[in-house]
Each structure stands twice: as C-alpha cells, then as structure tokens.
Design a protein around this motif. Structure first.
Motif, PDB file in Angstrom:
ATOM      1  N   ASN A   1       0.861  -1.190   0.000  1.00 40.69           N
ATOM      2  CA  ASN A   1       0.000   0.000   0.000  1.00 40.69           C
ATOM      3  C   ASN A   1       0.899   1.243   0.000  1.00 40.69           C
ATOM      4  O   ASN A   1       1.114   1.878   1.028  1.00 40.69           O
ATOM      5  CB  ASN A   1      -0.933   0.000   1.202  1.00 40.69           C
ATOM      6  CG  ASN A   1      -2.032   1.045   1.081  1.00 40.69           C
ATOM      7  OD1 ASN A   1      -1.867   2.061   0.400  1.00 40.69           O
ATOM      8  ND2 ASN A   1      -3.150   0.806   1.734  1.00 40.69           N
ATOM      9  N   ILE A   2       1.402   1.577  -1.169  1.00 41.92           N
ATOM     10  CA  ILE A   2       2.380   2.662  -1.283  1.00 41.92           C
ATOM     11  C   ILE A   2       1.742   4.022  -1.009  1.00 41.92           C
ATOM     12  O   ILE A   2       2.361   4.896  -0.375  1.00 41.92           O
ATOM     13  CB  ILE A   2       3.029   2.639  -2.685  1.00 41.92           C
ATOM     14  CG1 ILE A   2       3.795   1.318  -2.867  1.00 41.92           C
ATOM     15  CG2 ILE A   2       3.960   3.824  -2.886  1.00 41.92           C
ATOM     16  CD1 ILE A   2       4.355   1.109  -4.257  1.00 41.92           C
ATOM     17  N   GLU A   3       0.520   4.209  -1.456  1.00 43.10           N
ATOM     18  CA  GLU A   3      -0.140   5.507  -1.258  1.00 43.10           C
ATOM     19  C   GLU A   3      -0.285   5.837   0.228  1.00 43.10           C
ATOM     20  O   GLU A   3       0.042   6.947   0.669  1.00 43.10           O
ATOM     21  CB  GLU A   3      -1.511   5.498  -1.924  1.00 43.10           C
ATOM     22  CG  GLU A   3      -2.246   6.827  -1.807  1.00 43.10           C
ATOM     23  CD  GLU A   3      -3.617   6.810  -2.464  1.00 43.10           C
ATOM     24  OE1 GLU A   3      -4.343   7.825  -2.375  1.00 43.10           O
ATOM     25  OE2 GLU A   3      -3.965   5.769  -3.076  1.00 43.10           O
ATOM     26  N   LEU A   4      -0.767   4.878   1.001  1.00 44.08           N
ATOM     27  CA  LEU A   4      -0.929   5.116   2.436  1.00 44.08           C
ATOM     28  C   LEU A   4       0.431   5.202   3.125  1.00 44.08           C
ATOM     29  O   LEU A   4       0.610   5.990   4.065  1.00 44.08           O
ATOM     30  CB  LEU A   4      -1.778   4.002   3.055  1.00 44.08           C
ATOM     31  CG  LEU A   4      -2.284   4.241   4.480  1.00 44.08           C
ATOM     32  CD1 LEU A   4      -3.093   5.525   4.577  1.00 44.08           C
ATOM     33  CD2 LEU A   4      -3.121   3.056   4.961  1.00 44.08           C
ATOM     34  N   ALA A   5       1.394   4.423   2.667  1.00 38.72           N
ATOM     35  CA  ALA A   5       2.748   4.500   3.222  1.00 38.72           C
ATOM     36  C   ALA A   5       3.329   5.894   3.041  1.00 38.72           C
ATOM     37  O   ALA A   5       3.970   6.447   3.954  1.00 38.72           O
ATOM     38  CB  ALA A   5       3.647   3.460   2.551  1.00 38.72           C
ATOM     39  N   ASN A   6       3.139   6.487   1.879  1.00 36.89           N
ATOM     40  CA  ASN A   6       3.634   7.840   1.625  1.00 36.89           C
ATOM     41  C   ASN A   6       2.923   8.873   2.486  1.00 36.89           C
ATOM     42  O   ASN A   6       3.535   9.855   2.932  1.00 36.89           O
ATOM     43  CB  ASN A   6       3.464   8.196   0.142  1.00 36.89           C
ATOM     44  CG  ASN A   6       4.444   7.444  -0.738  1.00 36.89           C
ATOM     45  OD1 ASN A   6       5.480   6.988  -0.286  1.00 36.89           O
ATOM     46  ND2 ASN A   6       4.110   7.315  -2.018  1.00 36.89           N
ATOM     47  N   ALA A   7       1.638   8.647   2.728  1.00 40.16           N
ATOM     48  CA  ALA A   7       0.885   9.560   3.589  1.00 40.16           C
ATOM     49  C   ALA A   7       1.435   9.543   5.010  1.00 40.16           C
ATOM     50  O   ALA A   7       1.525  10.595   5.669  1.00 40.16           O
ATOM     51  CB  ALA A   7      -0.596   9.176   3.587  1.00 40.16           C
ATOM     52  N   TYR A   8       1.822   8.363   5.478  1.00 42.10           N
ATOM     53  CA  TYR A   8       2.387   8.275   6.831  1.00 42.10           C
ATOM     54  C   TYR A   8       3.793   8.880   6.900  1.00 42.10           C
ATOM     55  O   TYR A   8       4.176   9.466   7.920  1.00 42.10           O
ATOM     56  CB  TYR A   8       2.380   6.830   7.316  1.00 42.10           C
ATOM     57  CG  TYR A   8       1.123   6.497   8.089  1.00 42.10           C
ATOM     58  CD1 TYR A   8       0.972   6.895   9.412  1.00 42.10           C
ATOM     59  CD2 TYR A   8       0.074   5.802   7.494  1.00 42.10           C
ATOM     60  CE1 TYR A   8      -0.183   6.617  10.121  1.00 42.10           C
ATOM     61  CE2 TYR A   8      -1.093   5.513   8.203  1.00 42.10           C
ATOM     62  CZ  TYR A   8      -1.207   5.932   9.513  1.00 42.10           C
ATOM     63  OH  TYR A   8      -2.356   5.668  10.227  1.00 42.10           O
ATOM     64  N   LEU A   9       4.573   8.751   5.849  1.00 38.51           N
ATOM     65  CA  LEU A   9       5.882   9.412   5.839  1.00 38.51           C
ATOM     66  C   LEU A   9       5.704  10.925   5.894  1.00 38.51           C
ATOM     67  O   LEU A   9       6.417  11.618   6.637  1.00 38.51           O
ATOM     68  CB  LEU A   9       6.672   9.020   4.592  1.00 38.51           C
ATOM     69  CG  LEU A   9       8.068   9.668   4.482  1.00 38.51           C
ATOM     70  CD1 LEU A   9       8.943   9.290   5.669  1.00 38.51           C
ATOM     71  CD2 LEU A   9       8.737   9.264   3.168  1.00 38.51           C
ATOM     72  N   LYS A  10       4.757  11.423   5.145  1.00 37.12           N
ATOM     73  CA  LYS A  10       4.471  12.862   5.145  1.00 37.12           C
ATOM     74  C   LYS A  10       4.012  13.314   6.527  1.00 37.12           C
ATOM     75  O   LYS A  10       4.390  14.399   7.006  1.00 37.12           O
ATOM     76  CB  LYS A  10       3.402  13.172   4.094  1.00 37.12           C
ATOM     77  CG  LYS A  10       3.096  14.653   3.913  1.00 37.12           C
ATOM     78  CD  LYS A  10       2.057  14.851   2.818  1.00 37.12           C
ATOM     79  CE  LYS A  10       1.701  16.321   2.639  1.00 37.12           C
ATOM     80  NZ  LYS A  10       2.838  17.109   2.133  1.00 37.12           N
ATOM     81  N   LEU A  11       3.207  12.496   7.184  1.00 36.64           N
ATOM     82  CA  LEU A  11       2.772  12.820   8.538  1.00 36.64           C
ATOM     83  C   LEU A  11       3.973  12.937   9.473  1.00 36.64           C
ATOM     84  O   LEU A  11       4.060  13.866  10.283  1.00 36.64           O
ATOM     85  CB  LEU A  11       1.808  11.746   9.034  1.00 36.64           C
ATOM     86  CG  LEU A  11       1.139  11.946  10.400  1.00 36.64           C
ATOM     87  CD1 LEU A  11      -0.206  11.236  10.428  1.00 36.64           C
ATOM     88  CD2 LEU A  11       2.002  11.411  11.544  1.00 36.64           C
ATOM     89  N   SER A  12       4.911  12.012   9.344  1.00 33.94           N
ATOM     90  CA  SER A  12       6.077  12.000  10.218  1.00 33.94           C
ATOM     91  C   SER A  12       6.990  13.203   9.980  1.00 33.94           C
ATOM     92  O   SER A  12       7.455  13.836  10.921  1.00 33.94           O
ATOM     93  CB  SER A  12       6.874  10.700  10.024  1.00 33.94           C
ATOM     94  OG  SER A  12       7.946  10.632  10.934  1.00 33.94           O
ATOM     95  N   THR A  13       7.232  13.525   8.703  1.00 33.27           N
ATOM     96  CA  THR A  13       8.193  14.580   8.372  1.00 33.27           C
ATOM     97  C   THR A  13       7.573  15.969   8.345  1.00 33.27           C
ATOM     98  O   THR A  13       8.023  16.879   9.038  1.00 33.27           O
ATOM     99  CB  THR A  13       8.847  14.285   7.012  1.00 33.27           C
ATOM    100  OG1 THR A  13       7.822  14.185   6.004  1.00 33.27           O
ATOM    101  CG2 THR A  13       9.643  12.998   7.055  1.00 33.27           C
ATOM    102  N   ASP A  14       6.518  16.125   7.551  1.00 33.88           N
ATOM    103  CA  ASP A  14       5.964  17.457   7.304  1.00 33.88           C
ATOM    104  C   ASP A  14       5.098  17.970   8.441  1.00 33.88           C
ATOM    105  O   ASP A  14       4.933  19.184   8.583  1.00 33.88           O
ATOM    106  CB  ASP A  14       5.134  17.460   6.015  1.00 33.88           C
ATOM    107  CG  ASP A  14       5.979  17.161   4.782  1.00 33.88           C
ATOM    108  OD1 ASP A  14       7.171  16.838   4.944  1.00 33.88           O
ATOM    109  OD2 ASP A  14       5.436  17.241   3.664  1.00 33.88           O
ATOM    110  N   LEU A  15       4.534  17.070   9.211  1.00 33.21           N
ATOM    111  CA  LEU A  15       3.693  17.491  10.327  1.00 33.21           C
ATOM    112  C   LEU A  15       4.414  17.332  11.669  1.00 33.21           C
ATOM    113  O   LEU A  15       4.734  18.314  12.328  1.00 33.21           O
ATOM    114  CB  LEU A  15       2.383  16.690  10.327  1.00 33.21           C
ATOM    115  CG  LEU A  15       1.351  17.130   9.279  1.00 33.21           C
ATOM    116  CD1 LEU A  15       0.223  16.120   9.200  1.00 33.21           C
ATOM    117  CD2 LEU A  15       0.790  18.503   9.618  1.00 33.21           C
ATOM    118  N   CYS A  16       4.682  16.094  12.057  1.00 27.36           N
ATOM    119  CA  CYS A  16       5.213  15.838  13.402  1.00 27.36           C
ATOM    120  C   CYS A  16       6.582  16.471  13.627  1.00 27.36           C
ATOM    121  O   CYS A  16       6.794  17.207  14.598  1.00 27.36           O
ATOM    122  CB  CYS A  16       5.264  14.335  13.653  1.00 27.36           C
ATOM    123  SG  CYS A  16       3.627  13.562  13.707  1.00 27.36           S
TER     124      CYS A  16
END
Length: 467
Positions: A136-151
């Motif tokens: 599930n690459i799309e959701l995986a990328n969303a979680y990376l973005k959450l980690s870097t761009d948000l958290c």
C-alpha cells in the motif's frame, strides 16, 4: 481464519491456555516447537483483544499503543511469514491504519503538545514499513508525510529552543503546545523523542535513497549535544550512577542554581530522583541510531564546516561507552532480583494520580526498543529470560474471559523486595505498589495495558530465533 470465527472461540481457548502449566521460559523450554505454538496462540488472542480496545480518544497514548501493535505484528510476520492467521492480522492492521490517519487529522494540531508529535511521528515511520511490506504505497507515503511534514516540523518550529537563554545547557526541546501558548519544560521524554524521531527519519530517507535528509541529521546531532552536555555536568546527576554498576537517565534535568532555566517542578509534577523506564529504552535507541550514522554525520559536519574537527573514532567510543552504562543500569535497576521481572522504577511521580495514566506504558516502550536486533548486539546484557518471565506474569494475571492485560502483574511480596533493592541502588524510592489510574478512562486503560503486553510478547517472539 476470519476474525469473527476466531473471536467466537477466544474465551474457550483462553481458558484452556490458562489451565496449562506456567509458561515455559525460553531458557528451559525443550523441544522448541511447543513453545512456538503456544506463543502464536497467545499472540492471536492478545492481538484480537487489542482490536477491541485500541480505538480510544487520547492522542499520544493512541499513537504509542499503535506503535506497539505495529512492532508486535512485525515480530509475528518475521516468525510466521506465510501463516494465514498472521496474514489476516496484517490486513486488519491496514484497515486500522486508515482509520488512524483520519483520527490524526481530526485534531487541531495547534492544541497538541510537543511529545504528542514525537509519538505519532515514530509510529508513522513504523506504519510506513508495514504498509510498504503489504504493497500500500499511497498510504505508506501519507504516513511518511505525517512524520516529516507534520510531526517533525511542528517539534522543530514550536518546541525546539533556538535561543541562547538556556542555562546551564543551551537549546533542547520544550514540551509546550504547538500554538506556543505554553512553553512547557525540557524534560527527558520530549527531548529523546525529538532525538529519536530525527535520527529515524534520516535513516528512513537514506535507506530509501530519498534526498533532503541533512536537516534531520543536523537535529539529531543537536539533540545529542544537549544530552551530552548534561551528562558532562556531573554535579546535577542527570545521568545518575547506581551504587553497583551502570547509570540511568532522570526524567528531567534540574539545576537549582542562580540563573538556571531548569528549575520548573510542574508540567508534570517533579520529585527528586524521578526516572521513567520509557526514557531509558528510547535514549539507548537514539544513541545506537546516531552511532549507525556516525560516518554520515562526520561528512555532514565537515562538509558544512559546522564542526570541522569532529573525530568519528572518539565520538563512536563515547557513544558505545554510554550505551553499555545505560544497559547495565537497566539490568541492575529495573529488573527485580526476587523474580527476574522487568519493573517500573518506584517513583510516585510515575505512579501517582496526576500522571500515572501517562507513564503506565513505560515498561513496554523500554522493551520495544531494547529487543530490536540492531540494538541488542550493542548491549552488554541479556534480557531474554527476564522478558520471558515478564510476559509469563502478564499472561497469568490477565482477565481470562477477555484476554485483557492488567496494569499490575507482580506480587506485593516481590514488589516490596524490589522497592528495597531499588532504594539501595538509587538512594531514593517511594513505597508505591499500584498505578493510580482514577483519572484514566477505562477503555484508554485497556488499550495501554494491552499494548504493554504486545510489546513484551513481541519481544519474546523475537527471541525464539536465538534459542
């Protein structure tokens, strides 16, 4: 096996497990297969109970408990990669991760605290690993973005102290809110979360050959300098020695001297000698992370001329020495001689009514990190038997009808002996035997307690391949 079919049979099966002789430890179980079979059945029961209690509304606890779930499921997948029950669990986790992302975005980030972003940022990186495994690459990328761009960005922009006003140690990370209305205190958990999140994002990007990792490497090094400077100030005993061997890091650096900016005794209430098990595991993990990227750090510091005299050999030696001291401190100070079970240090600040609900998860967090393969090989201790005994205690004290784990899983007699053991090693101890969770909602408590069990059970499963 379909989830509904499995859940229908858990009560009967749980009772049959409880009627077995006490759980065999890894050191005395022969042959190997029966133990693996037993652990797998316990793992299934434990996970499906978690699915009943994980969906609670408490931001940081939910992030941390789901991180425990992800690491646990990774242990299952490594041990039984082609097992139909494990594959079913992986699919269930994918559904839960979709719901978790919606939960995160339902909050106003400005009202969250610095440590909230740390817990979710680390969970998001493990979520990415899980999702990439199942495609599930799309959701995986969303979680990376959450980690870097948000958290990570929120922690850097609103919590990291860029000023030159800190005394006796500059900079570090405050546990304030993202809106900046409360600066908060520079406690250990907030700083180690930024340290670990920075190093893990950098390593994730490097391993996947994704550019722009320098800022995470830079922050990891800044956080190392903050911890290192405190450890060099022996008068304050931020890293305090045990009377035998080893050190433990206190939950907050304090310096009661004129001009000090480290004197705040609230947020949460502080007491002398306070340590928390979760800090110990995360600090060890952070140190091993930065040790793994020491050569990259050397290149970065010299390339940017930030620290051209940086010596990699000296740096690695210092880190290795500190890791071994912390490991010895954990072995001597957080494992009871009476029963070999991993304990929380007897500090009222952790157990008490104000924040007992926040520090309850520490034992699981510590074990979660210490058993990772990369970390274990750097430690001068072997906790395999202690982890097995700890899970045995967790399992044998569970609610048999629901397979729900409990906050306390040791005996009062052994707890009393442990408190005296800790007092002799540390010089201070409180006579605390139970977690005061009066202010904690029941479902939140169930979720956190179940996550502790998943952490310890996952660690037990990982140890199977070593015996």
């Amino acid at each position: 096996m379909k989830r509904r079919t499995f859940v229908r049979n858990t009560s009967l099966f749980g009772a049959s497990l409880f009627s077995l002789p006490p759980l065999m430890t890894l050191s005395n179980c022969k042959p190997e297969v029966p133990l693996k079979s037993l652990l797998k059945k316990q793992a299934l029961l434990s996970f499906w109970r978690f699915t009943e209690v994980w969906n609670f509304k408490d931001f940081w606890k939910r992030g941390n408990t789901f991180d425990a779930c992800l690491v646990f499921v990774d242990a299952l997948q490594n041990q039984w990669p082609d097992d139909s029950d494990v594959i079913e669990i992986q699919k269930e986790v994918e559904k839960m991760l979709k719901e978790n992302l919606e939960f995160f975005h339902s909050y106003d980030p400005g009202k969250l605290w610095a440590d909230d972003f740390g817990w979710w940022g680390l969970m998001a990186l493990n979520a990415r690993k899980h999702l990439l495994k199942i495609g599930n690459i799309e959701l995986a990328n969303a979680y990376l973005k959450l980690s870097t761009d948000l958290c990570w960005e929120y922690k850097k922009k609103t919590a990291y102290d860029n000023s030159d006003e800190g005394f006796p140690v500059l900079h570090g990370c405050r546990n304030g809110d993202a809106n900046g209305e409360s600066k908060g205190v520079k406690n250990t958990v907030t700083n180690v979360l930024l340290f670990l999140l920075s190093s893990r994002i950098y390593r994730c990007l490097s391993e996947e050959d994704i550019a722009n990792g320098d800022k995470y490497l830079d922050m990891a090094y800044r956080q190392w300098l903050w911890f290192d400077e405190w450890s060099n100030l022996k008068d304050y005993e931020y890293l305090k020695k045990l009377t035998t061997e080893g050190v433990l890091v206190q939950e907050r650096p304090m310096a009661f001297v004129e001009g000090s900016t480290y004197i705040e005794k609230i947020h949460p209430p502080w007491a002398e000698g306070w340590i928390w098990s979760g800090d110990q595991g995360m600090l060890v993990a952070s140190l091993i992370d930065i040790l793994a990227i020491a050569d990259d750090l050397d290149d970065y510091l010299k390339r940017t001329n930030i620290y051209p005299d940086f010596d990699t050999g000296t740096f690695k030696s210092k880190i290795n020495n500190l890791i071994k001291k912390l490991a010895k401190g954990i072995q001597n100070g957080l494992i009871a001689n009476s029963d070999g079970i991993i304990r929380e240090a007897p500090c009222y600040s952790s157990f008490g009514p104000e924040h007992g609900r926040d520090y309850l998860a520490g034992r699981g967090i510590m074990v979660r990190y210490l058993v990772q393969d990369e970390i274990k090989k750097h430690l001068n201790i072997d906790m395999t038997d202690n982890i097995s005994k700890t899970f045995e205690a967790i399992w044998n004290t569970r609610d048999i009808a629901t397979n729900q784990f409990k906050p306390e899983f040791t005996t009062a007699e052994n707890d009393k002996l442990y408190i005296e053991q800790f007092r002799q090693l540390w010089g201070l101890a409180d006579d605390v035997y139970e977690w005061n969770l009066d202010k904690m909602k029941e479902k939140n408590k169930f979720g956190v307690c179940q996550s502790i069990g998943l952490d310890v059970l996952g660690a037990t499963i990982r140890s199977l391949n070593e015996n």
